[in-house]
Design a protein around this motif. Structure first.
Motif, mmCIF file in Angstrom:
data_model
loop_
_atom_site.group_PDB
_atom_site.id
_atom_site.type_symbol
_atom_site.label_atom_id
_atom_site.label_comp_id
_atom_site.label_asym_id
_atom_site.label_seq_id
_atom_site.Cartn_x
_atom_site.Cartn_y
_atom_site.Cartn_z
ATOM 1 N N THR A 30 12.601 -5.390 -3.096
ATOM 2 C CA THR A 30 13.240 -6.521 -2.423
ATOM 3 C C THR A 30 12.333 -7.206 -1.399
ATOM 4 O OG1 THR A 30 14.284 -4.886 -0.964
ATOM 5 C CG2 THR A 30 15.588 -5.750 -2.771
ATOM 6 N N LYS A 31 11.138 -6.698 -1.208
ATOM 7 C CA LYS A 31 10.188 -7.418 -0.352
ATOM 8 C C LYS A 31 9.173 -8.213 -1.172
ATOM 9 C CE LYS A 31 6.919 -4.988 1.611
ATOM 10 N NZ LYS A 31 6.262 -3.979 2.441
ATOM 11 N N SER A 34 8.474 3.853 -1.474
ATOM 12 C CA SER A 34 7.118 4.168 -1.019
ATOM 13 C C SER A 34 6.257 2.919 -0.870
ATOM 14 C CB SER A 34 6.453 5.146 -1.987
ATOM 15 O OG SER A 34 6.489 4.641 -3.294
ATOM 16 N N TRP A 35 6.780 1.756 -1.293
ATOM 17 C CA TRP A 35 6.085 0.493 -1.055
ATOM 18 C C TRP A 35 6.381 -0.061 0.334
ATOM 19 C CZ3 TRP A 35 2.648 -1.101 -4.680
ATOM 20 C CH2 TRP A 35 2.756 -0.525 -5.940
ATOM 21 N N TRP A 75 6.244 -3.136 6.522
ATOM 22 C CA TRP A 75 6.202 -4.326 5.664
ATOM 23 C C TRP A 75 4.766 -4.826 5.725
ATOM 24 C CZ3 TRP A 75 10.380 -7.590 3.680
ATOM 25 C CH2 TRP A 75 9.953 -8.831 3.207
ATOM 26 N N ASN A 76 3.969 -4.506 4.699
ATOM 27 C CA ASN A 76 2.549 -4.839 4.818
ATOM 28 C C ASN A 76 1.905 -5.344 3.545
ATOM 29 O OD1 ASN A 76 2.432 -2.510 3.323
ATOM 30 N ND2 ASN A 76 0.731 -1.611 4.456
ATOM 31 N N LEU A 77 2.704 -5.669 2.514
ATOM 32 C CA LEU A 77 2.108 -6.150 1.272
ATOM 33 C C LEU A 77 1.904 -7.653 1.318
ATOM 34 C CD1 LEU A 77 3.930 -4.092 -1.490
ATOM 35 C CD2 LEU A 77 1.617 -3.799 -0.649
ATOM 36 N N ALA A 78 0.946 -8.125 0.551
ATOM 37 C CA ALA A 78 0.635 -9.554 0.567
ATOM 38 C C ALA A 78 1.704 -10.381 -0.143
ATOM 39 C CB ALA A 78 -0.719 -9.788 -0.092
ATOM 40 N N GLU A 79 2.317 -9.808 -1.199
ATOM 41 C CA GLU A 79 3.308 -10.558 -1.970
ATOM 42 C C GLU A 79 4.678 -10.387 -1.324
ATOM 43 O OE1 GLU A 79 2.485 -10.236 -6.419
ATOM 44 O OE2 GLU A 79 1.661 -8.408 -5.587
ATOM 45 N N LEU A 115 -0.061 3.327 -2.159
ATOM 46 C CA LEU A 115 1.166 3.656 -1.443
ATOM 47 C C LEU A 115 0.862 4.478 -0.195
ATOM 48 C CD1 LEU A 115 3.316 4.614 -4.556
ATOM 49 C CD2 LEU A 115 3.031 2.390 -3.483
ATOM 50 N N VAL A 116 1.250 3.961 0.948
ATOM 51 C CA VAL A 116 0.942 4.636 2.205
ATOM 52 C C VAL A 116 2.187 5.126 2.917
ATOM 53 C CG1 VAL A 116 -1.172 3.332 2.543
ATOM 54 C CG2 VAL A 116 0.966 2.452 3.481
#
Length: 204
Positions: free
Chosen positions: A65-66, A87-88, A99-103, A144-145
């Motif tokens: 959902t992010k 885990s995302w 919340w750290n992904l580019a997309e 995955l961090v």
């Protein structure tokens, strides 16, 4: 003890991903793609909504959902949940510490602001078959961090029928991996209920 569900993941990187779950163990036919004039195959959320609309034994859960969701369509007959954490990272809203992904899109808060009545769950999504394991930097650690999430469900019994019904009724919650019990009621109404209320009536 485990209860398993027949299911799969459907969607694309435009309209978003859904986890497709079935209440019964009856084999379901393969969801065939639809080919457009450009030759591209379509197995997006809209395709699943069209095929399964109105069925009580099917559930589509907003997944990732992010990422990728444009929140343009909601089928309340079978979409009652969103995955708020895995885990995302967190999918609640941008700017949080997980919340750290580019997309990125607006997250769950955007769906709720549109009036979508969605409960939450959490999951692992490591793709390596270790449900419930929640060790950060362990599996697929190049991407995955965060630790795996866990879903809690209030069901009358540990079987497929009752768990599926509880999920459809939003009697569930998600955590960032901690094994807690969360119990919430408004008067005698369990979490996930829709309750008519007047503005001046006190709530307990």
């Amino acid at each position: 003890q485990f209860v398993v569900f027949q299911g799969s993941e459907v969607g694309d990187n435009v309209d978003g991903h859904r986890n497709l779950l079935f209440a019964t163990e009856r084999p379901e036919p393969r969801l065939e793609p639809v080919y457009t004039t450009s030759g591209m195959a379509g197995l997006g959320a809209d395709r699943a909504q069209t095929v399964y609309h109105g069925r009580d034994d099917v559930m589509l859960v907003y997944h990732h959902t992010k990422m990728w969701n444009n929140w343009s369509r909601w089928d309340r007959s079978m979409e009652s949940l969103l995955e708020i954490y895995s885990s995302w990272g967190s999918g609640e809203k941008g700017g949080t510490d997980r919340w750290n992904l580019a997309e990125m899109t607006g997250g769950a808060q955007e769906a709720w602001a549109k009036g979508y009545r969605l409960g939450v769950i959490a999951g692992s999504d490591t793709h390596v078959g270790t449900p419930g394991r929640n060790i950060a930097n362990c599996e697929r650690d190049e991407m995955l961090v965060f630790s795996n999430g866990i879903a809690g469900v209030w069901a009358e019994s540990l079987n497929r029928e009752f768990i599926f019904r509880a999920l459809k009724q939003r009697r569930c919650f998600g955590t960032t991996g901690v094994r807690i019990v969360l119990e919430f009621f408004l008067e005698d109404h369990c979490m996930g209920s829709e309750v008519l209320w007047t503005a001046d009536k006190p709530r307990e």
